[in-house]
Write a protein that holds these residues in place. Structure first.
Motif, PDB file in Angstrom:
ATOM      1  N   MET A   1      36.026  54.154  34.821  1.00 22.87           N
ATOM      2  CA  MET A   1      36.075  52.864  35.513  1.00 22.87           C
ATOM      3  C   MET A   1      37.448  52.679  36.165  1.00 22.87           C
ATOM      4  SD  MET A   1      35.482  49.120  33.954  1.00 22.87           S
ATOM      5  CE  MET A   1      34.301  49.758  32.766  1.00 22.87           C
ATOM      6  N   LYS A   2      37.425  52.073  37.292  1.00 21.86           N
ATOM      7  CA  LYS A   2      38.659  51.849  38.057  1.00 21.86           C
ATOM      8  C   LYS A   2      39.547  50.855  37.318  1.00 21.86           C
ATOM      9  CE  LYS A   2      39.533  49.428  42.391  1.00 21.86           C
ATOM     10  NZ  LYS A   2      39.826  48.181  41.798  1.00 21.86           N
ATOM     11  N   LYS A   3      40.815  51.153  37.294  1.00 26.19           N
ATOM     12  CA  LYS A   3      41.743  50.215  36.646  1.00 26.19           C
ATOM     13  C   LYS A   3      41.896  48.988  37.542  1.00 26.19           C
ATOM     14  CE  LYS A   3      44.690  49.055  33.544  1.00 26.19           C
ATOM     15  NZ  LYS A   3      44.051  48.495  32.385  1.00 26.19           N
ATOM     16  N   MET A   4      41.765  47.836  36.941  1.00 27.63           N
ATOM     17  CA  MET A   4      41.832  46.613  37.726  1.00 27.63           C
ATOM     18  C   MET A   4      43.205  46.455  38.379  1.00 27.63           C
ATOM     19  SD  MET A   4      38.901  45.489  37.415  1.00 27.63           S
ATOM     20  CE  MET A   4      37.484  45.589  36.342  1.00 27.63           C
ATOM     21  N   SER A   5      43.178  46.062  39.602  1.00 26.19           N
ATOM     22  CA  SER A   5      44.416  46.001  40.369  1.00 26.19           C
ATOM     23  C   SER A   5      45.325  44.870  39.901  1.00 26.19           C
ATOM     24  CB  SER A   5      44.103  45.837  41.844  1.00 26.19           C
ATOM     25  OG  SER A   5      43.374  44.648  42.029  1.00 26.19           O
ATOM     26  N   ALA A   6      44.701  43.806  39.432  1.00 29.63           N
ATOM     27  CA  ALA A   6      45.491  42.613  39.129  1.00 29.63           C
ATOM     28  C   ALA A   6      46.221  42.706  37.793  1.00 29.63           C
ATOM     29  CB  ALA A   6      44.612  41.377  39.142  1.00 29.63           C
ATOM     30  N   SER A   7      46.085  43.841  37.137  1.00 28.33           N
ATOM     31  CA  SER A   7      46.780  44.009  35.873  1.00 28.33           C
ATOM     32  C   SER A   7      48.275  43.777  36.071  1.00 28.33           C
ATOM     33  CB  SER A   7      46.542  45.427  35.374  1.00 28.33           C
ATOM     34  OG  SER A   7      47.105  45.586  34.112  1.00 28.33           O
ATOM     35  N   PHE A   8      48.858  43.021  35.177  1.00 22.75           N
ATOM     36  CA  PHE A   8      50.256  42.677  35.398  1.00 22.75           C
ATOM     37  C   PHE A   8      51.059  42.940  34.142  1.00 22.75           C
ATOM     38  CE2 PHE A   8      47.475  39.209  34.566  1.00 22.75           C
ATOM     39  CZ  PHE A   8      48.030  38.554  33.498  1.00 22.75           C
ATOM     40  N   ASP A   9      52.277  43.365  34.358  1.00 28.04           N
ATOM     41  CA  ASP A   9      53.125  43.691  33.222  1.00 28.04           C
ATOM     42  C   ASP A   9      53.998  42.520  32.825  1.00 28.04           C
ATOM     43  OD1 ASP A   9      52.094  46.176  33.098  1.00 28.04           O
ATOM     44  OD2 ASP A   9      53.585  47.037  34.448  1.00 28.04           O
ATOM     45  N   LYS A  10      53.945  41.496  33.655  1.00 27.92           N
ATOM     46  CA  LYS A  10      54.795  40.351  33.385  1.00 27.92           C
ATOM     47  C   LYS A  10      54.442  39.745  32.028  1.00 27.92           C
ATOM     48  CE  LYS A  10      54.703  36.615  35.826  1.00 27.92           C
ATOM     49  NZ  LYS A  10      54.349  35.843  37.016  1.00 27.92           N
TER      50      LYS A  10
ATOM     51  N   GLU B   1      36.827  44.221  42.920  1.00 26.78           N
ATOM     52  CA  GLU B   1      36.724  44.630  41.521  1.00 26.78           C
ATOM     53  C   GLU B   1      35.309  44.432  41.003  1.00 26.78           C
ATOM     54  OE1 GLU B   1      41.241  43.623  39.919  1.00 26.78           O
ATOM     55  OE2 GLU B   1      39.740  42.047  39.988  1.00 26.78           O
TER      56      GLU B   1
ATOM     57  N   ARG C   1      46.844  42.181  30.450  1.00 29.86           N
ATOM     58  CA  ARG C   1      45.778  41.345  30.951  1.00 29.86           C
ATOM     59  C   ARG C   1      44.865  40.944  29.803  1.00 29.86           C
ATOM     60  NH1 ARG C   1      42.659  42.071  36.436  1.00 29.86           N
ATOM     61  NH2 ARG C   1      40.652  41.161  35.962  1.00 29.86           N
TER      62      ARG C   1
ATOM     63  N   ALA D   1      33.936  36.413  38.632  1.00 32.00           N
ATOM     64  CA  ALA D   1      34.988  35.690  39.347  1.00 32.00           C
ATOM     65  C   ALA D   1      35.677  34.694  38.418  1.00 32.00           C
ATOM     66  CB  ALA D   1      34.412  34.966  40.552  1.00 32.00           C
TER      67      ALA D   1
ATOM     68  N   ASP E   1      37.140  45.160  31.326  1.00 29.28           N
ATOM     69  CA  ASP E   1      38.245  46.100  31.296  1.00 29.28           C
ATOM     70  C   ASP E   1      39.608  45.444  31.088  1.00 29.28           C
ATOM     71  OD1 ASP E   1      39.238  48.631  31.344  1.00 29.28           O
ATOM     72  OD2 ASP E   1      39.708  48.566  33.476  1.00 29.28           O
TER      73      ASP E   1
ATOM     74  N   HIS F   1      39.031  33.849  44.620  1.00 30.68           N
ATOM     75  CA  HIS F   1      37.614  34.228  44.595  1.00 30.68           C
ATOM     76  C   HIS F   1      36.809  33.309  43.698  1.00 30.68           C
ATOM     77  CE1 HIS F   1      38.571  37.843  46.730  1.00 30.68           C
ATOM     78  NE2 HIS F   1      39.619  37.942  45.946  1.00 30.68           N
ATOM     79  N   MET F   2      37.506  32.857  42.664  1.00 26.32           N
ATOM     80  CA  MET F   2      36.826  31.963  41.748  1.00 26.32           C
ATOM     81  C   MET F   2      36.478  30.662  42.465  1.00 26.32           C
ATOM     82  SD  MET F   2      38.210  30.367  38.308  1.00 26.32           S
ATOM     83  CE  MET F   2      37.185  29.205  37.474  1.00 26.32           C
TER      84      MET F   2
ATOM     85  N   ARG G   1      45.524  34.601  43.215  1.00 24.20           N
ATOM     86  CA  ARG G   1      44.701  35.592  42.521  1.00 24.20           C
ATOM     87  C   ARG G   1      43.313  35.038  42.191  1.00 24.20           C
ATOM     88  NH1 ARG G   1      45.647  37.176  37.489  1.00 24.20           N
ATOM     89  NH2 ARG G   1      47.516  35.918  37.233  1.00 24.20           N
ATOM     90  N   TYR G   2      43.244  33.741  41.986  1.00 22.95           N
ATOM     91  CA  TYR G   2      41.967  33.147  41.579  1.00 22.95           C
ATOM     92  C   TYR G   2      41.186  32.574  42.755  1.00 22.95           C
ATOM     93  CZ  TYR G   2      42.428  33.619  36.547  1.00 22.95           C
ATOM     94  OH  TYR G   2      42.495  34.117  35.274  1.00 22.95           O
TER      95      TYR G   2
END
Lengths: 280, 424
Positions: free
Chosen positions: A1-10, B140, B106, B132, B182, A33-34, A30-31
């Protein structure tokens, strides 16, 4: 599975809620789309729940417009409206109903989406943003008969039509501001929702939906014009119909009022949002 | 040493439980407080606390723990102990009253399956909406969409409105979205118990996969079986405080001892029973190998099930035969095996009017988990008494094969004696 782009280390720090909280515009981006998903949901579920949603969107303003046109014609009342009265009333009504519906829905949005809010974290201000967008559909549907009527009366918009998007945006700002404020305070107390509903109902009669301010004696005009929707309503007609002068001063007041309401609404909402899940 | 991904420092959460004050009164009170505050300030006095301790309730009190990357933490505790409040704080749904939490990575929290599902939308639209809501963008969502559909098995009904779905299909779809999110850190509140058996299995598998991929998992559950299966660290919360934090097996044992101080199950009170009622099973005890009461048993253990019985009426008819049986079911309600006395030709005909029956299990062949025992008593080929789920049997990890290892639960729930060698 593709690693989600929005993953953040902050590092995320959760602390006791204080004041208005920290505003993170990136998070809202980031939200986005929601927000769109929720708008789509509201539109779809509305049209699914009511098979005649299209009819209802038109029937209500149309009936009221007809009744007022009837009163005006047979009572011989002078509303000081210098254009086809049916056009004037109908255009005002569809816009005013958009304003009322969206504001009321915004005010109750937190309770309506309580199940989501109490189970999933997301930037809370998304919730009151939904109704002003989803209700645009109804407005657009109700615009179709307006266009037909304009064709019938052979009334065309002038260059002022270019200002229409700004008037709509101003109205959306007012919806969002007032709605968020009431959303924040009605979580605790439903009395305010009744109050808002009452205000909206009275507003229909004082917001220049059926008349122009000239009808009111000069000394009473400020009472009418202090209502920010009056400026919006008059600006709307100036955009739609050629020959109506755009009320820059009055609309400017509406604009400032809307901006202030957004500020107040957002602050009140952010102040209240930390306690939403505790109170819902 | 693996990096710490969640660090919880002195978290407390207070709720006020006083009566709801009408807003007119609360405004007046706020004004009065303000006035008093002004007065105090003018008199240079310190602020005195105005909170009444009766009106408040501490759901959590000074919770501290660290979670390292890849750790799978199980949180247990009674209802109302504060487990869910803790999870809600970690999910950023409610704010702590005191303390702070630092999280790296995350986080996805599954507090409920199907949050935000809308009845009037189709399965496809609900997948998009639900994903979403968990913060995924459309790209995604597209990337997981096919997997979600395949996992859920709703296939041909994808474009049908979910209000026409069966509840099973609905839950399957809802869980599928959740299962494909994920996250780096997954917070779960008892959401595994959804759908039919084969689907439950897939869910557990999916969570096991996430766990084996090194995701950090915090799992709140009442199912000691699931906790024992997934978690490598246990936190037991009681009345808002951490009661225990450490090894899973010993933690569960302690918890269960606390939970059931009386180890004998009283069956007299049970009204939901079957049979003629000539005799009644009155009690059920789990005894360890030394016949002292136990709250749990381990895989590979020798133990006893002890039943008490009593005849309810004078029994003059001659007792020709007596059969007693125990059926063991797993949490998914599948029957695993039975312990019927008849296959052993055990002679139990000398029943007195009141007494006991003992079942000896020489070596328990069940993997860790929670199991349900149903007991039945037959006299002269007539069902006399039957109690469904007379008790639950908690099985903890034991040293069945002498290697300290047990098969993964995905292989099944039964341990069998076997050996492997080269066949030359």
């Amino acid at each position: 599975m593709k690693k989600m782009s929005a993953s953040f280390d902050k590092e995320l720090v959760i602390r006791p809620a204080s004041g208005f909280g920290k505003f993170d515009p990136h998070e809202y981006y980031r939200y986005r789309h929601m927000l769109m998903s929720l708008v789509r949901r509201d539109i779809k579920s509305q049209f699914d729940a009511m098979h005649l949603a299209v009819v209802w969107a038109i029937l209500r303003p149309f009936t009221v417009a007809i009744i007022f046109a009837f009163f005006k014609t047979f009572s011989g009342a002078n509303t000081y409206v210098q254009m086809p009265y049916l056009l004037f009333v109908y255009s005002g009504l569809i816009f005013y109903y958009y304003f009322t519906d969206a504001t009321m829905q915004t005010a109750s949005s937190v309770r309506k989406d309580a199940t989501i809010i109490s189970k999933i974290y997301f930037p809370r201000l998304i919730t009151p943003m939904v109704p002003m967008l989803s209700n645009l559909t109804g407005l657009m549907i109700a615009t179709v008969p307006l266009l037909m009527m304009m064709a019938w009366y052979q009334t065309l918009p002038g260059w002022n039509i270019l200002l229409l998007p700004f008037v709509v945006l101003q109205c959306m700002a007012l919806i969002f501001g007032v709605g968020s404020l009431f959303a924040a305070i009605t979580v605790n107390n439903r009395d305010f929702e009744q109050f808002l509903s009452f205000m909206m109902y009275i507003g229909l009669f004082v917001s220049c939906v059926f008349f122009v301010p000239e009808m009111v004696p000069e000394w009473a005009r400020p009472v009418i014009l202090v209502n920010p929707m009056a400026g919006t309503m008059l600006a709307l007609r100036a955009c739609l119909f050629d020959g109506v002068t755009f009320p820059f001063l009055l609309w400017g007041y509406s604009l400032v009022f809307s901006a202030v309401s957004v500020l107040v609404g957002v602050l009140a909402f952010r102040r209240a949002e930390a306690g939403f899940v505790d109170k819902l | 040493m693996k990096p710490v991904v969640i660090s919880v420092n002195g978290i407390s959460k207070r709720y006020s439980i006083g009566p709801q004050v009408p807003w007119s009164k609360s405004i007046m009170r706020a004004l009065r407080n303000f006035k008093q505050g002004l007065g105090r300030r003018m008199r240079n006095e310190k602020r005195v606390s105005v909170t009444q301790p009766d009106d408040e309730f501490w759901a959590l009190k000074n919770i501290n723990f660290d979670v390292t990357k890849g750790q799978r933490i199980g949180i247990i505790g009674r209802n109302g102990a504060g487990k869910s409040t803790l999870l809600k704080i970690l999910s950023r749904l409610v704010y702590p009253t005191e303390g702070e939490v630092r999280i790296r990575g995350r986080v996805t929290s599954l507090l409920e399956v199907g949050t935000g599902f809308n009845m009037s939308l189709s399965g496809r639209e609900n997948i998009y909406l639900n994903a979403a809501l968990y913060g995924l963008d459309s790209e995604e969502i597209d990337s997981i969409f096919d997997d979600v559909v395949e996992f859920s098995g709703v296939g041909e009904f994808l474009d049908m409105s979910v209000k026409h779905y069966s509840s099973g299909m609905y839950m399957r779809l809802a869980f599928s979205v959740a299962a494909h999110l994920d996250p780096d850190i997954l917070l779960m509140d008892e959401v595994l118990a959804v759908g039919d058996l084969s689907f439950q299995k897939k869910c557990l598998q999916r969570v096991e996969n996430l766990a084996s991929e090194g995701r950090t998992i915090i799992f709140v559950s009442h199912s000691m079986g699931d906790i024992a299966r997934f978690c490598d660290h246990l936190i037991w919360i009681d009345r808002g405080e951490i009661q225990y934090s450490g090894d899973v097996i010993s933690g569960i044992a302690m918890y269960q001892q606390e939970l059931e101080p009386k180890k004998s199950v009283d069956l007299v009170e049970r009204a939901d029973r079957d049979g003629t009622g000539l005799a009644r099973l009155t009690s059920l005890k789990v005894l360890d190998e030394n016949k002292s009461p136990a709250s749990s048993v381990k895989t590979g253990d020798e133990f006893f099930l002890s039943f008490g019985y009593r005849f309810t009426e004078e029994y003059c008819q001659k007792i020709k035969d007596v059969f007693v049986s125990v059926v063991v079911e797993n949490e998914k309600r599948q029957r695993l095996f039975g312990l019927p006395s008849e296959v052993l030709a055990a002679d139990l005909t000398n029943l007195s009017s009141e007494g006991g029956l003992l079942c000896h299990i020489k070596r328990l062949q069940l993997v860790p988990g929670t199991y349900y025992l149903t007991v039945a008593l037959l006299i002269n080929h007539q069902l006399v008494d039957k109690v469904l789920d007379a008790t639950t049997l908690t099985v903890l990890e034991g040293n069945y094969y002498g290697t300290g290892r047990l098969p993964l639960s995905s292989f099944g729930e039964i341990c069998v004696d076997f050996s492997w060698s080269l066949d030359n």
